[in-house]
Write a protein that holds these residues in place. Sequence first.
Motif, PDB file in Angstrom:
ATOM      1  N   SER A  84      87.860 -71.305 -50.097  1.00 10.90           N
ATOM      2  CA  SER A  84      87.048 -72.768 -51.121  1.00 10.90           C
ATOM      3  C   SER A  84      87.292 -74.071 -50.086  1.00 10.90           C
ATOM      4  O   SER A  84      86.207 -74.016 -50.243  1.00 10.90           O
ATOM      5  CB  SER A  84      88.519 -72.782 -52.214  1.00 10.90           C
ATOM      6  OG  SER A  84      89.771 -73.279 -51.047  1.00 10.90           O
ATOM      7  N   MET A  85      87.854 -73.746 -49.054  1.00 12.20           N
ATOM      8  CA  MET A  85      87.083 -74.277 -47.487  1.00 12.20           C
ATOM      9  C   MET A  85      86.065 -74.351 -48.062  1.00 12.20           C
ATOM     10  O   MET A  85      85.328 -75.551 -47.039  1.00 12.20           O
ATOM     11  CB  MET A  85      88.020 -74.901 -46.722  1.00 12.20           C
ATOM     12  CG  MET A  85      88.006 -76.018 -45.731  1.00 12.20           C
ATOM     13  SD  MET A  85      89.373 -75.840 -44.438  1.00 12.20           S
ATOM     14  CE  MET A  85      88.784 -77.174 -43.456  1.00 12.20           C
ATOM     15  N   ILE A  86      85.679 -73.197 -47.352  1.00 13.58           N
ATOM     16  CA  ILE A  86      84.277 -73.412 -47.052  1.00 13.58           C
ATOM     17  C   ILE A  86      83.357 -73.663 -47.576  1.00 13.58           C
ATOM     18  O   ILE A  86      82.055 -74.725 -47.842  1.00 13.58           O
ATOM     19  CB  ILE A  86      83.489 -72.016 -46.595  1.00 13.58           C
ATOM     20  CG1 ILE A  86      83.757 -71.778 -44.646  1.00 13.58           C
ATOM     21  CG2 ILE A  86      81.934 -71.839 -46.847  1.00 13.58           C
ATOM     22  CD1 ILE A  86      84.347 -69.801 -44.961  1.00 13.58           C
ATOM     23  N   ALA A  87      83.929 -73.472 -49.090  1.00  9.11           N
ATOM     24  CA  ALA A  87      82.535 -74.035 -50.577  1.00  9.11           C
ATOM     25  C   ALA A  87      83.114 -75.332 -50.502  1.00  9.11           C
ATOM     26  O   ALA A  87      81.687 -76.116 -50.744  1.00  9.11           O
ATOM     27  CB  ALA A  87      83.331 -73.792 -51.595  1.00  9.11           C
ATOM     28  N   ILE A  88      83.840 -75.995 -50.439  1.00  4.57           N
ATOM     29  CA  ILE A  88      83.517 -77.385 -50.385  1.00  4.57           C
ATOM     30  C   ILE A  88      83.804 -78.454 -49.038  1.00  4.57           C
ATOM     31  O   ILE A  88      83.027 -79.378 -49.858  1.00  4.57           O
ATOM     32  CB  ILE A  88      85.455 -77.547 -50.535  1.00  4.57           C
ATOM     33  CG1 ILE A  88      86.384 -77.722 -51.774  1.00  4.57           C
ATOM     34  CG2 ILE A  88      85.781 -79.594 -50.607  1.00  4.57           C
ATOM     35  CD1 ILE A  88      87.677 -77.328 -51.848  1.00  4.57           C
ATOM     36  N   SER A  89      83.502 -77.993 -48.095  1.00  2.00           N
ATOM     37  CA  SER A  89      83.427 -78.134 -47.111  1.00  2.00           C
ATOM     38  C   SER A  89      81.353 -78.243 -47.149  1.00  2.00           C
ATOM     39  O   SER A  89      80.684 -79.144 -47.165  1.00  2.00           O
ATOM     40  CB  SER A  89      83.190 -77.749 -46.095  1.00  2.00           C
ATOM     41  OG  SER A  89      82.682 -77.747 -45.045  1.00  2.00           O
ATOM     42  N   CYS A  90      80.785 -77.530 -47.993  1.00  2.00           N
ATOM     43  CA  CYS A  90      79.542 -77.232 -48.095  1.00  2.00           C
ATOM     44  C   CYS A  90      78.831 -78.038 -48.818  1.00  2.00           C
ATOM     45  O   CYS A  90      77.998 -78.097 -48.937  1.00  2.00           O
ATOM     46  CB  CYS A  90      78.751 -76.187 -48.365  1.00  2.00           C
ATOM     47  SG  CYS A  90      79.164 -74.682 -47.251  1.00  2.00           S
ATOM     48  N   ALA A  91      79.944 -77.919 -50.509  1.00  2.00           N
ATOM     49  CA  ALA A  91      79.523 -78.963 -50.741  1.00  2.00           C
ATOM     50  C   ALA A  91      79.339 -80.528 -51.204  1.00  2.00           C
ATOM     51  O   ALA A  91      78.728 -81.278 -51.158  1.00  2.00           O
ATOM     52  CB  ALA A  91      80.531 -78.779 -52.775  1.00  2.00           C
ATOM     53  N   ALA A  92      80.412 -80.271 -49.668  1.00  3.57           N
ATOM     54  CA  ALA A  92      80.455 -81.991 -49.422  1.00  3.57           C
ATOM     55  C   ALA A  92      79.412 -82.464 -48.440  1.00  3.57           C
ATOM     56  O   ALA A  92      79.098 -83.185 -49.206  1.00  3.57           O
ATOM     57  CB  ALA A  92      81.989 -82.795 -48.423  1.00  3.57           C
ATOM     58  N   GLY A  93      79.436 -81.247 -47.507  1.00  5.36           N
ATOM     59  CA  GLY A  93      78.407 -81.671 -46.912  1.00  5.36           C
ATOM     60  C   GLY A  93      76.346 -82.239 -48.066  1.00  5.36           C
ATOM     61  O   GLY A  93      75.624 -83.572 -47.109  1.00  5.36           O
ATOM     62  N   LEU A  94      76.740 -81.066 -48.182  1.00  3.13           N
ATOM     63  CA  LEU A  94      75.260 -81.134 -49.721  1.00  3.13           C
ATOM     64  C   LEU A  94      75.320 -82.700 -50.086  1.00  3.13           C
ATOM     65  O   LEU A  94      73.728 -83.048 -50.345  1.00  3.13           O
ATOM     66  CB  LEU A  94      75.412 -80.300 -50.271  1.00  3.13           C
ATOM     67  CG  LEU A  94      74.021 -79.581 -51.610  1.00  3.13           C
ATOM     68  CD1 LEU A  94      73.383 -78.995 -50.189  1.00  3.13           C
ATOM     69  CD2 LEU A  94      73.787 -78.554 -52.073  1.00  3.13           C
ATOM     70  N   VAL A  95      76.187 -83.254 -50.548  1.00  6.02           N
ATOM     71  CA  VAL A  95      76.297 -83.872 -51.293  1.00  6.02           C
ATOM     72  C   VAL A  95      75.500 -85.264 -50.667  1.00  6.02           C
ATOM     73  O   VAL A  95      75.153 -86.183 -50.723  1.00  6.02           O
ATOM     74  CB  VAL A  95      77.391 -83.898 -53.031  1.00  6.02           C
ATOM     75  CG1 VAL A  95      77.357 -85.598 -53.294  1.00  6.02           C
ATOM     76  CG2 VAL A  95      77.574 -83.314 -53.265  1.00  6.02           C
ATOM     77  N   SER A  96      76.643 -85.177 -49.288  1.00  2.00           N
ATOM     78  CA  SER A  96      76.456 -86.273 -47.993  1.00  2.00           C
ATOM     79  C   SER A  96      75.353 -86.258 -48.170  1.00  2.00           C
ATOM     80  O   SER A  96      74.073 -87.484 -47.959  1.00  2.00           O
ATOM     81  CB  SER A  96      76.772 -86.414 -46.826  1.00  2.00           C
ATOM     82  OG  SER A  96      78.807 -86.032 -47.371  1.00  2.00           O
ATOM     83  N   VAL A  97      74.196 -85.271 -47.580  1.00  3.09           N
ATOM     84  CA  VAL A  97      73.108 -85.501 -47.456  1.00  3.09           C
ATOM     85  C   VAL A  97      71.989 -85.981 -48.188  1.00  3.09           C
ATOM     86  O   VAL A  97      71.416 -86.752 -47.981  1.00  3.09           O
ATOM     87  CB  VAL A  97      72.817 -83.884 -46.956  1.00  3.09           C
ATOM     88  CG1 VAL A  97      70.953 -84.021 -46.371  1.00  3.09           C
ATOM     89  CG2 VAL A  97      73.187 -84.392 -46.125  1.00  3.09           C
ATOM     90  N   VAL A  98      72.319 -85.225 -49.998  1.00  6.40           N
ATOM     91  CA  VAL A  98      71.556 -85.366 -50.173  1.00  6.40           C
ATOM     92  C   VAL A  98      71.411 -86.305 -51.464  1.00  6.40           C
ATOM     93  O   VAL A  98      70.421 -88.176 -51.359  1.00  6.40           O
ATOM     94  CB  VAL A  98      70.830 -84.483 -51.855  1.00  6.40           C
ATOM     95  CG1 VAL A  98      70.412 -84.650 -52.832  1.00  6.40           C
ATOM     96  CG2 VAL A  98      70.876 -83.172 -51.460  1.00  6.40           C
ATOM     97  N   ALA A  99      72.696 -87.219 -51.104  1.00  9.40           N
ATOM     98  CA  ALA A  99      73.024 -88.820 -51.974  1.00  9.40           C
ATOM     99  C   ALA A  99      72.671 -89.583 -50.884  1.00  9.40           C
ATOM    100  O   ALA A  99      72.058 -91.017 -51.060  1.00  9.40           O
ATOM    101  CB  ALA A  99      74.380 -89.129 -52.589  1.00  9.40           C
ATOM    102  N   GLY A 100      72.854 -89.200 -49.857  1.00  7.68           N
ATOM    103  CA  GLY A 100      72.527 -90.298 -48.247  1.00  7.68           C
ATOM    104  C   GLY A 100      71.146 -90.867 -48.394  1.00  7.68           C
ATOM    105  O   GLY A 100      70.518 -91.779 -48.440  1.00  7.68           O
ATOM    106  N   LEU A 101      70.193 -89.805 -48.823  1.00  4.52           N
ATOM    107  CA  LEU A 101      69.089 -89.770 -48.582  1.00  4.52           C
ATOM    108  C   LEU A 101      68.762 -90.917 -50.144  1.00  4.52           C
ATOM    109  O   LEU A 101      67.119 -91.554 -49.603  1.00  4.52           O
ATOM    110  CB  LEU A 101      67.922 -88.349 -49.149  1.00  4.52           C
ATOM    111  CG  LEU A 101      67.963 -87.598 -47.184  1.00  4.52           C
ATOM    112  CD1 LEU A 101      66.843 -86.501 -47.102  1.00  4.52           C
ATOM    113  CD2 LEU A 101      66.355 -88.385 -46.327  1.00  4.52           C
ATOM    114  N   PHE A 102      68.977 -90.154 -50.842  1.00  4.97           N
ATOM    115  CA  PHE A 102      68.514 -91.412 -51.914  1.00  4.97           C
ATOM    116  C   PHE A 102      68.624 -92.878 -51.776  1.00  4.97           C
ATOM    117  O   PHE A 102      68.295 -93.735 -52.024  1.00  4.97           O
ATOM    118  CB  PHE A 102      69.254 -90.856 -53.389  1.00  4.97           C
ATOM    119  CG  PHE A 102      68.074 -89.798 -53.935  1.00  4.97           C
ATOM    120  CD1 PHE A 102      66.812 -89.690 -54.094  1.00  4.97           C
ATOM    121  CD2 PHE A 102      69.077 -88.472 -54.101  1.00  4.97           C
ATOM    122  CE1 PHE A 102      66.039 -88.796 -54.757  1.00  4.97           C
ATOM    123  CE2 PHE A 102      67.970 -87.580 -54.473  1.00  4.97           C
ATOM    124  CZ  PHE A 102      66.111 -87.732 -54.375  1.00  4.97           C
TER     125      PHE A 102
END
Lengths: 266, 295
Positions: free
Chosen positions: A217-235
């Motif tokens: 679950s840590m891997i899943a949350i970590s990937c999700a946090a990274g994904l949201v950071s990058v996508v939201a950060g770009l917008f």
Amino acid sequence: MPEALASPFMQKALMAGVLVSLLTGLISTFVVLRKMSFVGAGISHAAFGGVAIGFYAGFNPLLAAVVYAVIVAIGIETTAKRGRISEDVSIGIFYSISMAIGIALVSLSQSYNIDLFGYLFGNILAITHDEIILTLITSAVVIAIILFFLKELFLITYNEELARVSGIRVNLLNILFLVALSVSIVVSIRIVGIIMVSALLVVPGATARLFAKGLRSMIAISCAAGLVSVVAGLFFSYQYDIAPGAGIVLTSAVIFFTSLVLKKRG
Amino acid sequence: MKLSRNKIFFLGLCFVFFLSHASSASDTKLKVVASIAPLADFARQVGGDKVVVTLLLPPGASPHTYEPTPRTMQEISQAKIFIKIGAGLEFWADKLVAAAAKDVVTVDCSRGVALIHALDHEKHGAGNVDPHYWLDPVIAIGMVKKIEEAYAKADPADSSYFAQRASSYIAVLTALDKQIAETVKTFRTREYVTFHPAWNYFSRRYGLTVAGVIEEGPGKEPTARHIDRILREIRRLKIRVVFAETQFSPRMAEAIAREAGGRVLMLDPIGGQKERASYIGMMRYNLALMKKAMG
């Protein structure tokens, strides 16, 4: 948002960003659990030396950086063991030497049109089609290797002695992880740059640790946090007209601190 | 072998002695330091074999990432004249020269030049003044005159030699100005996109318009929104070429050119190497590229 999506530069940046965020999200879990964040920062600064060597010798700077980063990663480990010094000292030695090699080669080459700022701060908007393909392939290979050895890496992370006793080839896997870490760092340099790579390597894992119940679950949350950071950060960076690398790092920080506050209350 | 403390001290002393006497061959000539390659060329054109010119900024380097080597500092310390662009361009050199040479005469070529105040937020060191005026050959003539004055003051015995060399070089610059003006007249379009805001004086002189600048400040990473604006301009103007500059990475320009279906050409505002070694060579090189793109 539709305006941002229509931009061809944003489309490519998003593609590359999603790939890298998944890769670093996975790696970040182990970096945080194994307390390797300074190793990560050290390797990313060392990669600068590799980039300069590539430029100077006339071959692909990112490829040179990968090879060099792997050598440095292994050098950090062996020097720490043989030299009876702690790992942080070894990192300090290697990364300053590598930066110095880089700067010396830049002086010698008499041509500064090396994309210095691009490597230091990232340049995701200038990413090429080939680089996206390269990112896709390396991410897939690294993710596959980590997932294949997930159980072993998990055991080493929690108890290295126990792992050794139960017949796992700890040294080999440690080196394998260092290689995976180095490759991930060099791939991320194109996105957020040498100076901000730590954000992708540390912050998603740190966020995940707040909520995770187990490794998976840590891997899943970590990937999700990274994904949201990058996508939201770009917008976010498109909306407020700021440099994308900084936008991504700041978004990941907001996610982390918001999580921290929520966790304390909850 | 074990070196005693005395031996090490002696070796160190020899080394220092060697360093301080390494370059003492041309003692009688007037020693001049110029900040960038075009100035070094002017300094040599006017000075001929009566001066020794040291260029501070190596060819291909950008002032924004400059760090001097010990040898450069040694050469600066012997200089009598320091020629600079001024207008904030030498933020990286002023301190060096002040530290290395005590009784140096500084020639600030920007005195009396009608400087352009940057409309954008570009900053080169102090102030918001655009320092790239040497790219206008008419202004360059004034610069040559200032250099000649400084030489005549420092070495009055050779003043007629300097005056004669200066006037023959000014004739070459005048011819260059005429050549550029005539070539630009034939251009199909007068608007273009540049990499960094260096071409305002050139454009003002020859009636061109800079439609967009990719990197508005040194090391200032362009944002997605900004690149989109540039791309729209390129499409509106139907430009087939994106200009990059030899001192900077062409990565961003290449990315824009890929989207616009054009290609990247490398302008050179500083020169100093290859066919752009001389100022005249550099300006002809740039003109030829612009003709390719806009002619």
